[in-house]
Write an enzyme that holds these catalytic residues in place. Structure first.
Site, PDB file in Angstrom:
ATOM      1  N   ASN A 109      -7.879 -18.905  -4.737  1.00 49.78           N
ATOM      2  CA  ASN A 109      -8.591 -18.384  -3.567  1.00 49.78           C
ATOM      3  C   ASN A 109      -9.478 -19.455  -2.923  1.00 49.78           C
ATOM      4  O   ASN A 109      -9.521 -19.581  -1.697  1.00 49.78           O
ATOM      5  CB  ASN A 109      -9.457 -17.180  -3.964  1.00 49.78           C
ATOM      6  CG  ASN A 109      -8.632 -15.923  -4.150  1.00 49.78           C
ATOM      7  OD1 ASN A 109      -7.437 -15.904  -3.849  1.00 49.78           O
ATOM      8  ND2 ASN A 109      -9.258 -14.872  -4.652  1.00 49.78           N
ATOM      9  N   TYR A 138     -15.179 -14.379  -3.989  1.00 48.25           N
ATOM     10  CA  TYR A 138     -15.507 -13.608  -5.193  1.00 48.25           C
ATOM     11  C   TYR A 138     -15.480 -14.504  -6.440  1.00 48.25           C
ATOM     12  O   TYR A 138     -14.538 -15.294  -6.623  1.00 48.25           O
ATOM     13  CB  TYR A 138     -14.499 -12.481  -5.410  1.00 48.25           C
ATOM     14  CG  TYR A 138     -14.565 -11.340  -4.403  1.00 48.25           C
ATOM     15  CD1 TYR A 138     -15.519 -11.280  -3.396  1.00 48.25           C
ATOM     16  CD2 TYR A 138     -13.651 -10.279  -4.487  1.00 48.25           C
ATOM     17  CE1 TYR A 138     -15.558 -10.231  -2.499  1.00 48.25           C
ATOM     18  CE2 TYR A 138     -13.690  -9.218  -3.595  1.00 48.25           C
ATOM     19  CZ  TYR A 138     -14.642  -9.208  -2.595  1.00 48.25           C
ATOM     20  OH  TYR A 138     -14.676  -8.154  -1.709  1.00 48.25           O
ATOM     21  N   TYR A 183      -6.016   1.099  -7.031  1.00 47.52           N
ATOM     22  CA  TYR A 183      -4.953   0.842  -6.057  1.00 47.52           C
ATOM     23  C   TYR A 183      -3.628   0.568  -6.757  1.00 47.52           C
ATOM     24  O   TYR A 183      -2.611   1.229  -6.500  1.00 47.52           O
ATOM     25  CB  TYR A 183      -5.327  -0.340  -5.152  1.00 47.52           C
ATOM     26  CG  TYR A 183      -4.152  -0.914  -4.389  1.00 47.52           C
ATOM     27  CD1 TYR A 183      -3.503  -0.162  -3.405  1.00 47.52           C
ATOM     28  CD2 TYR A 183      -3.664  -2.195  -4.647  1.00 47.52           C
ATOM     29  CE1 TYR A 183      -2.408  -0.669  -2.710  1.00 47.52           C
ATOM     30  CE2 TYR A 183      -2.589  -2.726  -3.954  1.00 47.52           C
ATOM     31  CZ  TYR A 183      -1.955  -1.951  -2.990  1.00 47.52           C
ATOM     32  OH  TYR A 183      -0.865  -2.457  -2.317  1.00 47.52           O
ATOM     33  N   ILE A 185       1.588  -4.607   7.671  1.00 47.21           N
ATOM     34  CA  ILE A 185       2.972  -4.985   7.360  1.00 47.21           C
ATOM     35  C   ILE A 185       3.950  -4.053   8.085  1.00 47.21           C
ATOM     36  O   ILE A 185       4.970  -4.495   8.623  1.00 47.21           O
ATOM     37  CB  ILE A 185       3.219  -4.955   5.837  1.00 47.21           C
ATOM     38  CG1 ILE A 185       2.252  -5.904   5.124  1.00 47.21           C
ATOM     39  CG2 ILE A 185       4.663  -5.331   5.516  1.00 47.21           C
ATOM     40  CD1 ILE A 185       2.242  -5.769   3.607  1.00 47.21           C
ATOM     41  N   LYS A 199      -0.074   2.715  -6.867  1.00 41.59           N
ATOM     42  CA  LYS A 199       1.212   2.176  -6.422  1.00 41.59           C
ATOM     43  C   LYS A 199       2.235   2.206  -7.571  1.00 41.59           C
ATOM     44  O   LYS A 199       3.413   2.505  -7.355  1.00 41.59           O
ATOM     45  CB  LYS A 199       1.047   0.748  -5.900  1.00 41.59           C
ATOM     46  CG  LYS A 199       0.281   0.619  -4.591  1.00 41.59           C
ATOM     47  CD  LYS A 199       0.946   1.289  -3.408  1.00 41.59           C
ATOM     48  CE  LYS A 199       2.231   0.611  -2.982  1.00 41.59           C
ATOM     49  NZ  LYS A 199       2.758   1.200  -1.700  1.00 41.59           N
ATOM     50  N   LEU A 256      -2.579   7.270  11.267  1.00 44.17           N
ATOM     51  CA  LEU A 256      -3.641   6.557  11.985  1.00 44.17           C
ATOM     52  C   LEU A 256      -4.979   6.666  11.253  1.00 44.17           C
ATOM     53  O   LEU A 256      -5.960   7.190  11.769  1.00 44.17           O
ATOM     54  CB  LEU A 256      -3.755   7.047  13.440  1.00 44.17           C
ATOM     55  CG  LEU A 256      -2.501   6.846  14.294  1.00 44.17           C
ATOM     56  CD1 LEU A 256      -2.744   7.324  15.727  1.00 44.17           C
ATOM     57  CD2 LEU A 256      -2.046   5.383  14.310  1.00 44.17           C
ATOM     58  N   THR A 293       3.893  -3.360  -4.442  1.00 42.95           N
ATOM     59  CA  THR A 293       3.122  -4.596  -4.610  1.00 42.95           C
ATOM     60  C   THR A 293       3.373  -5.228  -5.977  1.00 42.95           C
ATOM     61  O   THR A 293       3.705  -4.520  -6.940  1.00 42.95           O
ATOM     62  CB  THR A 293       1.619  -4.271  -4.462  1.00 42.95           C
ATOM     63  OG1 THR A 293       0.849  -5.364  -4.937  1.00 42.95           O
ATOM     64  CG2 THR A 293       1.223  -3.052  -5.288  1.00 42.95           C
ATOM     65  N   ASP A 294       3.146  -6.536  -6.069  1.00 43.98           N
ATOM     66  CA  ASP A 294       3.237  -7.203  -7.375  1.00 43.98           C
ATOM     67  C   ASP A 294       2.052  -6.830  -8.276  1.00 43.98           C
ATOM     68  O   ASP A 294       2.069  -7.107  -9.474  1.00 43.98           O
ATOM     69  CB  ASP A 294       3.335  -8.725  -7.218  1.00 43.98           C
ATOM     70  CG  ASP A 294       2.120  -9.359  -6.544  1.00 43.98           C
ATOM     71  OD1 ASP A 294       1.229  -8.624  -6.079  1.00 43.98           O
ATOM     72  OD2 ASP A 294       2.064 -10.613  -6.478  1.00 43.98           O
ATOM     73  N   GLU A 295       1.029  -6.187  -7.697  1.00 42.92           N
ATOM     74  CA  GLU A 295      -0.159  -5.856  -8.501  1.00 42.92           C
ATOM     75  C   GLU A 295       0.153  -4.822  -9.584  1.00 42.92           C
ATOM     76  O   GLU A 295      -0.619  -4.672 -10.530  1.00 42.92           O
ATOM     77  CB  GLU A 295      -1.297  -5.374  -7.590  1.00 42.92           C
ATOM     78  CG  GLU A 295      -1.676  -6.435  -6.575  1.00 42.92           C
ATOM     79  CD  GLU A 295      -2.920  -6.107  -5.761  1.00 42.92           C
ATOM     80  OE1 GLU A 295      -3.801  -5.393  -6.266  1.00 42.92           O
ATOM     81  OE2 GLU A 295      -2.981  -6.556  -4.606  1.00 42.92           O
TER      82      GLU A 295
END
Ligand code: NAD
Length: 346
Positions: A254, A212, A155, A12, A159, A33, A130-132
């Site tokens: 998904n 998944y 994760y 992004i 965040k 990197l 993130t929306d998570e």
């Protein structure tokens, strides 16, 4: 504007860098990197006089101080992060280090710089999240900017922690911030461990296409260049100390996403059997959030921003990009973990 973009060699971040340069801004791209970075993502702007690359880590305070002192940015767009949920299950430490400690270190460097400049009102620290962080939805409902935080993976927890730090720096020190919480992105330069490129590349390699669980998980897919456009809109027009949810208005299960990609490949690169025959259901991700959905009312009504492409159109562009850019993805397939099943160690 002169923008300090962190993580600009990632998926992004590189889209933001490319669009910012196109829009006439100057960009300092600061990136450590890591395995997820690729400087080819910004090759199209690398020779532009308004573009500078700095190889540095957001956890390195001395390096950050030097960058602020040397370049005197008008704004920070903070995208650098560990970003893959499956890797966060196998090794959460890197996510705490970069997403929490790195954001803290960057906030402190930004605050020191902002104070040294006389606390300009127009400075912005734009935190990209993130929306998570909002957790998992049932069959109905959408995330708004006031949905309580309920992160469920290492994760998303890291965040969420970084979002809280950013709000605390605004409240406590007066640092002018904006936050954005975005749904799942897809598009060109997507690192080949994430769902959309995995589907395309496994399909092309005649390998099983892993889905998944039963593929019932729903995501709200946003084309990456639309996300970059939304981020630059929020940076320039968003209200200070406010957060904006960004979504693609493209909710899909998904399994349906995977079937859409297979159907596009059937058209663009036909072979004897349909690509969907390669779909293989595999064990689910531990703690796999069922559904994310964004209510985009605030960004639409306050800033007039809406996504420009439908999921079908964006996927067609994405599949074509992967067909046209084989050397790019081939070079990344040797990196550690790519092509392996990750995130099963819970
Ligand atoms: P990415 O993994 O593709 O890129 C991350 C970049 O950050 C890489 O170039 C990497 O080298 C750099 N980086 C990592 N650790 C660093 C460090 N310590 N110091 C400096 N640079 C470092 O990630 P992405 O998918 O482009 O996501 C960018 C941001 O957007 C992240 O903050 C992520 O949480 C957020 N986000 C992503 C999505 C998505 O669907 N990918 C959705 C919503 C929000």
């Amino acid at each position: 504007m002169k923008l300090l973009v962190t993580g600009g060699a990632g998926f992004i971040g590189s889209a933001v860098v490319r669009q910012a340069i196109r829009d006439g801004h100057s960009v300092i791209n600061l990136d450590a990197l890591t395995y997820a970075a690729c400087l080819d993502n910004v090759a199209s702007v690398a020779d532009d006089a308004r573009y500078t690359f700095v190889h540095a880590d957001i956890r390195d305070r001395a390096a950050l101080d030097e960058v602020f002192a040397t370049h005197a940015p008008d704004a920070v767009m903070h995208l650098a992060a560990e970003s893959h949920v499956d890797r966060s299950i196998d090794g959460p430490g890197a996510f705490i280090d970069t997403n929490v400690m790195g954001t803290y270190t960057l906030l402190e460097a930004a605050r020191t710089y902002w104070v040294s400049e006389g606390r300009p009102d127009r400075f912005r620290f734009h935190h990209i999240s993130t929306d998570e962080v909002f957790g998992s939805l049932g069959a109905t409902g959408q995330f708004t900017e006031t949905t309580p935080y309920d992160p469920r993976s290492p994760y998303s927890a890291s965040k969420a922690a970084s979002d809280h730090l950013v709000r605390a720096w605004a409240e406590t020190y007066g640092l002018p911030v904006v936050l954005t919480n975005c749904s799942n992105n897809y598009g060109p330069f997507h690192f080949p461990e994430k769902l959309v490129p995995v589907v395309i590349l496994n399909a092309l390699a005649s390998k099983p296409i892993p889905v998944y669980g039963s593929g019932e998980n729903v995501r709200d897919w946003l084309y990456v260049e639309d996300h970059a456009d939304a981020l630059l809109t929020v940076l320039q027009k968003g209200r200070v100390n406010r957060s904006y949810n960004i979504g693609g208005e493209n909710e899909v299960r998904n399994i349906d996403l995977v079937r859409m990609i297979c159907a596009i490949l059937d058209e663009k690169r036909p072979k004897s059997a349909p690509y969907a025959d390669q779909i293989t259901f595999v064990s689910d991700r531990p703690g796999h959030d069922l559904r994310y959905a964004i209510d985009p009312t605030r960004i639409a009504s306050e800033l007039g921003w809406r996504p420009s492409v439908t999921l079908q159109k964006g996927l067609e562009k994405t599949v074509q990009w992967y067909l046209d850019n084989e050397p790019w993805w081939r070079a990344l397939q040797d990196r550690a973990g790519v092509g392996e099943r990750l995130g099963t160690k819970s």
